[in-house]
Design a protein around this motif. Sequence first.
Motif, PDB file in Angstrom:
ATOM      1  N   UNK A 179       4.393  73.539   7.172  1.00 51.29           N
ATOM      2  CA  UNK A 179       5.457  74.474   6.763  1.00 51.29           C
ATOM      3  C   UNK A 179       6.695  73.678   7.120  1.00 51.29           C
ATOM      4  N   UNK A 180       6.880  72.797   8.110  1.00 52.97           N
ATOM      5  CA  UNK A 180       8.033  71.978   8.544  1.00 52.97           C
ATOM      6  C   UNK A 180       8.167  71.175   7.371  1.00 52.97           C
ATOM      7  N   UNK A 181       7.099  70.311   6.751  1.00 53.49           N
ATOM      8  CA  UNK A 181       7.335  69.507   5.540  1.00 53.49           C
ATOM      9  C   UNK A 181       7.971  70.174   4.342  1.00 53.49           C
ATOM     10  N   UNK A 182       7.737  71.315   4.269  1.00 53.82           N
ATOM     11  CA  UNK A 182       8.136  72.086   2.860  1.00 53.82           C
ATOM     12  C   UNK A 182       9.548  72.565   3.033  1.00 53.82           C
ATOM     13  N   UNK A 183       9.768  73.049   4.300  1.00 54.07           N
ATOM     14  CA  UNK A 183      10.974  73.870   4.517  1.00 54.07           C
ATOM     15  C   UNK A 183      12.030  72.924   4.998  1.00 54.07           C
ATOM     16  N   UNK A 184      12.107  71.890   5.823  1.00 52.09           N
ATOM     17  CA  UNK A 184      13.069  71.037   6.029  1.00 52.09           C
ATOM     18  C   UNK A 184      12.963  69.527   5.966  1.00 52.09           C
ATOM     19  N   UNK A 185      11.903  69.442   5.330  1.00 51.41           N
ATOM     20  CA  UNK A 185      11.481  67.741   5.051  1.00 51.41           C
ATOM     21  C   UNK A 185      12.178  67.473   4.090  1.00 51.41           C
ATOM     22  N   UNK A 186      11.790  66.067   3.367  1.00 53.51           N
ATOM     23  CA  UNK A 186      12.559  65.731   2.104  1.00 53.51           C
ATOM     24  C   UNK A 186      12.474  66.485   0.937  1.00 53.51           C
ATOM     25  N   UNK A 187      13.428  66.589   0.251  1.00 49.72           N
ATOM     26  CA  UNK A 187      13.325  67.529  -1.055  1.00 49.72           C
ATOM     27  C   UNK A 187      12.571  66.562  -2.206  1.00 49.72           C
ATOM     28  N   UNK A 188      11.733  67.241  -2.746  1.00 54.08           N
ATOM     29  CA  UNK A 188      10.896  66.484  -3.928  1.00 54.08           C
ATOM     30  C   UNK A 188      10.897  67.465  -5.210  1.00 54.08           C
ATOM     31  N   UNK A 189      10.423  66.850  -5.905  1.00 56.50           N
ATOM     32  CA  UNK A 189       9.948  67.599  -7.483  1.00 56.50           C
ATOM     33  C   UNK A 189      10.912  68.316  -7.850  1.00 56.50           C
ATOM     34  N   UNK A 190      10.528  69.469  -8.484  1.00 56.04           N
ATOM     35  CA  UNK A 190      11.509  70.461  -9.100  1.00 56.04           C
ATOM     36  C   UNK A 190      12.128  71.452  -8.110  1.00 56.04           C
ATOM     37  N   UNK A 191      11.846  71.117  -6.714  1.00 55.27           N
ATOM     38  CA  UNK A 191      12.637  71.998  -5.860  1.00 55.27           C
ATOM     39  C   UNK A 191      14.246  71.752  -5.983  1.00 55.27           C
ATOM     40  N   UNK A 192      14.482  70.537  -6.499  1.00 58.37           N
ATOM     41  CA  UNK A 192      15.973  70.434  -6.973  1.00 58.37           C
ATOM     42  C   UNK A 192      16.599  71.538  -7.546  1.00 58.37           C
ATOM     43  N   UNK A 193      15.672  71.790  -8.845  1.00 57.12           N
ATOM     44  CA  UNK A 193      15.965  72.624  -9.974  1.00 57.12           C
ATOM     45  C   UNK A 193      16.277  74.077  -9.386  1.00 57.12           C
ATOM     46  N   UNK A 202       4.625  80.105 -21.303  1.00 55.71           N
ATOM     47  CA  UNK A 202       4.530  78.986 -20.169  1.00 55.71           C
ATOM     48  C   UNK A 202       5.437  77.882 -20.368  1.00 55.71           C
ATOM     49  N   UNK A 203       6.166  77.797 -21.342  1.00 56.33           N
ATOM     50  CA  UNK A 203       6.971  76.628 -21.611  1.00 56.33           C
ATOM     51  C   UNK A 203       8.550  76.990 -21.300  1.00 56.33           C
ATOM     52  N   UNK A 204       8.512  77.057 -19.955  1.00 57.55           N
ATOM     53  CA  UNK A 204       9.854  77.483 -19.320  1.00 57.55           C
ATOM     54  C   UNK A 204      10.625  76.098 -19.211  1.00 57.55           C
ATOM     55  N   UNK A 205      11.865  76.069 -18.959  1.00 54.77           N
ATOM     56  CA  UNK A 205      12.827  74.858 -19.076  1.00 54.77           C
ATOM     57  C   UNK A 205      12.259  74.038 -17.586  1.00 54.77           C
ATOM     58  N   UNK A 206      11.825  74.593 -16.551  1.00 50.34           N
ATOM     59  CA  UNK A 206      11.521  73.919 -15.258  1.00 50.34           C
ATOM     60  C   UNK A 206      10.521  73.110 -15.587  1.00 50.34           C
ATOM     61  N   UNK A 207       9.492  73.238 -16.725  1.00 47.03           N
ATOM     62  CA  UNK A 207       8.384  72.669 -16.924  1.00 47.03           C
ATOM     63  C   UNK A 207       8.504  71.736 -18.251  1.00 47.03           C
ATOM     64  N   UNK A 208       9.659  71.652 -18.619  1.00 47.79           N
ATOM     65  CA  UNK A 208       9.730  70.865 -19.978  1.00 47.79           C
ATOM     66  C   UNK A 208       9.441  69.386 -19.826  1.00 47.79           C
ATOM     67  N   UNK A 243      19.792  78.530  -7.354  1.00 47.78           N
ATOM     68  CA  UNK A 243      20.373  79.286  -6.120  1.00 47.78           C
ATOM     69  C   UNK A 243      21.775  79.160  -5.753  1.00 47.78           C
ATOM     70  N   UNK A 244      22.226  77.919  -6.011  1.00 53.73           N
ATOM     71  CA  UNK A 244      23.599  77.761  -5.945  1.00 53.73           C
ATOM     72  C   UNK A 244      24.323  78.554  -7.017  1.00 53.73           C
ATOM     73  N   UNK A 245      23.814  78.597  -8.026  1.00 53.16           N
ATOM     74  CA  UNK A 245      24.838  78.896  -9.256  1.00 53.16           C
ATOM     75  C   UNK A 245      24.638  80.682  -9.197  1.00 53.16           C
ATOM     76  N   UNK A 246      23.709  81.300  -8.442  1.00 50.99           N
ATOM     77  CA  UNK A 246      23.254  82.754  -8.635  1.00 50.99           C
ATOM     78  C   UNK A 246      24.411  83.465  -8.018  1.00 50.99           C
ATOM     79  N   UNK A 247      24.853  84.358  -8.917  1.00 48.71           N
ATOM     80  CA  UNK A 247      26.091  85.119  -8.428  1.00 48.71           C
ATOM     81  C   UNK A 247      25.760  86.776  -8.623  1.00 48.71           C
ATOM     82  N   UNK A 248      24.628  87.012  -8.456  1.00 49.78           N
ATOM     83  CA  UNK A 248      24.227  88.547  -9.025  1.00 49.78           C
ATOM     84  C   UNK A 248      24.381  89.372  -7.443  1.00 49.78           C
ATOM     85  N   UNK A 249      24.450  90.701  -7.638  1.00 49.51           N
ATOM     86  CA  UNK A 249      24.275  91.563  -6.520  1.00 49.51           C
ATOM     87  C   UNK A 249      22.962  91.994  -6.676  1.00 49.51           C
TER      88      UNK A 249
END
Length: 351
Positions: A52-66, A233-239, A71-77
């Motif tokens: 859990x700690x590895x995933x939640x506060x450890x180094x950022x890997x793979x498509x977690x950046x996307x 299944x061909x979403x942008x995050x999997x291109x 999440x940063x750009x999200x502006x909906x209520x």
Amino acid sequence: MTFKSDIWLLLWIGLVALVAYAAKLKKKETVLGQETERYSLLFAIITFLPVFLFVSVGEIRSDIWLYLSSFDRLSMSINEVFQNWWTNKDPGFTLIEVIIKQIFGNNRDAFRIVFALMQSIPLVLVYRKYSVDYVLSVFLFITMGYYSGWMMNGLRQFLAACIIFAATPLLIKKKIVPTVFIILLAMTIHTSAMMMIPIALVVWFEPWKKGILISFIVFVVALFVFVNTTDMLNEEILKYDDGANPIRIVISAIPVVIAFVGRKKIESANNPLINICVNMSVFTMLTFFVATFTNGVGTGRLPIYTGLFNLILIPYLAKNVFDEKISKNIKLFFVIFYIAYFFYSMFTGAQ
């Protein structure tokens, strides 16, 4: 590439296994109407905590950046999420993001922690209750790369898989309607969860019998057709995803082969959970087969839904299918084989 944190996870589970063996921490519980031994919930949490700690506060890997960038750009209520529920793709996931943002603001750490919790809780609870060897299940979770390959690299889809996995007690009791309802809920997180609706209707069939064998054939044909006629299944995050590594077919076939060899004992025990796990294991292998021999994009992540049940099946096979001497050798084989696979994946980047 070698990651020190991965090595620490492997060392941690080795230490936990030694402590568990030496201290004899299991206590008697009743599971599926039979008296058995299980670890305490506290021990189960402590065992899984580094993951859990590895995933939640450890180094950022793979498509977690996307995911974090989105999440940063999200502006909906929250109101806007519900107003656009039927037009928004995967609105359940968006709703969770919005709630996190409402409570914690634009906090990336909160995003990672909340989703890691939502993934981890079903895993800990289900494996603690139903696995005959919880420590071995967590060991497999680590050595098979689920912590980074699924919890981070496929965050949204893995959350959907964990929601469905949490419905294991319902599936065992053949409560199809509430199980399908939960699958529909998971589909609001990731639409690929729809694959589990037909599987839920047949997976409790007795393994290796005519009914489930026909289901396997229909499943493969339907999945081939689906993959080749839709771009769902061909979403942008999997291109940049090139699908399943062929070695995954071999890896997923191991429990299937052992379960087939030991099918008479499995049939004699007639354990409803193990019957489900055997069938799930076959579905996992078949999905990897389709993913390897089609375009593979996105399809290579579909086994995430059924593969979680292998981590219940493998400890059961190691303990119950053969006599004591053979069982010890099989467990040793699993430990050595999956450690080798762990290092192979680490140095080659294979998933």
